[in-house]
Design an enzyme around this catalytic site. Structure first.
Site, short mmCIF file in Angstrom:
data_model
loop_
_atom_site.label_atom_id
_atom_site.label_comp_id
_atom_site.label_asym_id
_atom_site.label_seq_id
_atom_site.Cartn_x
_atom_site.Cartn_y
_atom_site.Cartn_z
N ASP A 1 33.65 37.26 33.33
CA ASP A 1 32.92 37.29 34.60
C ASP A 1 32.88 38.72 35.15
O ASP A 1 32.55 38.94 36.31
CB ASP A 1 33.52 36.32 35.61
CG ASP A 1 34.98 36.58 35.93
OD1 ASP A 1 35.51 37.64 35.53
OD2 ASP A 1 35.61 35.71 36.57
N MET B 1 38.77 36.94 33.04
CA MET B 1 38.31 36.13 34.17
C MET B 1 39.12 36.50 35.40
O MET B 1 40.34 36.45 35.38
CB MET B 1 38.50 34.65 33.82
CG MET B 1 37.89 33.67 34.78
SD MET B 1 37.84 32.00 34.06
CE MET B 1 39.60 31.70 33.77
N HIS B 2 38.42 36.90 36.47
CA HIS B 2 39.15 37.29 37.67
C HIS B 2 38.39 37.08 38.97
O HIS B 2 38.96 37.16 40.05
CB HIS B 2 39.54 38.78 37.58
CG HIS B 2 38.37 39.70 37.76
ND1 HIS B 2 37.47 39.97 36.76
CD2 HIS B 2 37.94 40.40 38.84
CE1 HIS B 2 36.55 40.80 37.20
NE2 HIS B 2 36.80 41.08 38.46
N ARG B 3 37.10 36.78 38.91
CA ARG B 3 36.31 36.71 40.14
C ARG B 3 36.71 35.50 40.99
O ARG B 3 36.95 34.42 40.46
CB ARG B 3 34.81 36.65 39.82
CG ARG B 3 34.27 37.98 39.34
CD ARG B 3 32.76 38.03 39.30
NE ARG B 3 32.32 39.36 38.90
CZ ARG B 3 32.10 40.36 39.75
NH1 ARG B 3 32.27 40.17 41.05
NH2 ARG B 3 31.71 41.54 39.32
#
Length: 359
Positions: A275, A197-199
């Site tokens: 994501d 998860m990084h967005r």
């Protein structure tokens, strides 16, 4: 992951193409950069712009300022860019302003969500490109609707899958990875979920991030979760006071991992929560169920033909999808057309013909 097979294929025809590799430094974590270059066999860049972090405007402007002198010195016959990051549009704009043809690999992908910075980068880069290589046939339809001439569009397949297929056998196993990081846990093969998860849409908003952390904790009570934490995500979790919630559960927190490690983790997972656009494609190629924590995707083929399901950040939808995968094994997909490990071959062959470089 996108550039490695292209560079490797260009080196096969070095009597006709001499690649000059520029690393902008947009992805600025030095350890991550070094690990990926080493694992993928990418040669040391001919030039490293060292741009680093900043707002979208600052980062894009700095890439442009530092890239222009490179073009003045090298005088290339064309500039090839991949994907949809700020470096893609920045280098593309500098090239076309200097009347240098632009080649875009991974063209025509659309989420139809203009709040995504990547969507703006994709649309603008495609509009100024001379040669556009697509990963799926629907991308051609998108480009034609936007006024791109059909003769400039080439269906090449997916270079990400070139890299995946070339590295599957040498990917690190789960046990190797856990041992490397000294993680003592009961995670076993096919008995865990992999989370990435990084967005910004997920990690920058505290409410959304809290909601996602809550459902991840709930999932971990049913299935252990392995979570390599991106540096930016770790910072946001720490600022929101959420890291402790994750650490107290059956969640294995890892530092950023290299490509062979993430590939090994994907191959062994029961399911993937992500994501990332790239992981949506890679899970489809591997036949691993993917739960995408976004409201849309620019890679619809992973949903229509692959193993991907879009659930957004709604905890009930996420949990329902995870429960279904655990009960049924998830949707069965198929590997899309031209995701066969030869996309880079088709790209380089087309470049040779298009710019009349064939011997």
């Amino acid at each position: 992951m996108k550039m490695a097979p292209i560079i490797r294929q260009m080196q096969q025809v070095k009597d006709r193409i001499v690649p000059y590799l520029v690393h902008t430094g947009q992805h600025y974590d030095q350890t991550m950069k070094d690990t990926f270059f080493q694992q993928l066999g990418i040669p040391e860049p001919d030039c490293d712009l060292g741009v680093g972090s900043g707002t979208h405007a600052v980062q894009t402007a700095n890439v442009m300022l530092r890239f222009e002198p490179v073009l003045d010195e090298v005088k290339p016959i064309a500039v090839l860019v991949v994907g949809d990051v700020n470096s893609t549009i920045a280098c593309g704009l500098v090239a076309v302003k200097k009347n240098i043809p632009l080649i875009h690999v991974e063209a025509g992908l659309r989420s139809f969500d203009r709040e995504m910075p990547e969507e703006i980068n994709r649309i603008l880069t495609d509009q100024i490109s001379d040669l556009l290589f697509t990963t799926e046939r629907a991308a051609e339809t998108n480009l034609v609707k936007e006024g791109i001439a059909l003769e400039r569009i080439k269906f090449s397949g997916n270079v990400m899958i070139d890299t995946l297929l070339a590295n599957c056998r040498q990917a690190d196993s789960l046990s190797q990875i856990l041992q490397k990081y000294g993680v003592d846990c009961l995670v076993s093969e096919k008995k865990y979920a992999l989370l990435t998860m990084h967005r910004p849409s997920n990690v920058d908003d505290v409410e959304t991030l809290s909601r996602l952390v809550s459902v991840i904790v709930d999932i971990s009570k049913k299935l252990p979760v392995v979570f390599p934490v991106h540096p930016r995500t770790q910072q946001k979790l720490r600022e929101a006071g959420l890291l402790s919630q994750l650490a107290e559960q059956d969640i294995v927190l890892l530092p950023p991992v290299g490509y062979l490690e993430i590939l090994g983790l994907m191959q062994s997972a029961q399911l993937v929560l992500t994501d990332s656009g790239g992981l949506q494609e890679e899970t489809t190629a591997l036949g691993v169920p993917c739960v995408t924590l976004r409201e849309n995707t620019e890679r619809p083929i992973t949903v229509t033909e692959g193993t991907n399901t879009i659930v957004g950040s709604d905890p009930s939808k996420i949990m329902m999808c995870v429960d279904d995968i655990m009960a049924t094994g998830g949707k069965s997909g198929r590997v899309p057309e031209y995701w066969d490990g030869r996309a880079a071959v088709r790209i380089v062959e087309e470049i040779l013909q298009h710019y009349q470089l064939a011997g």
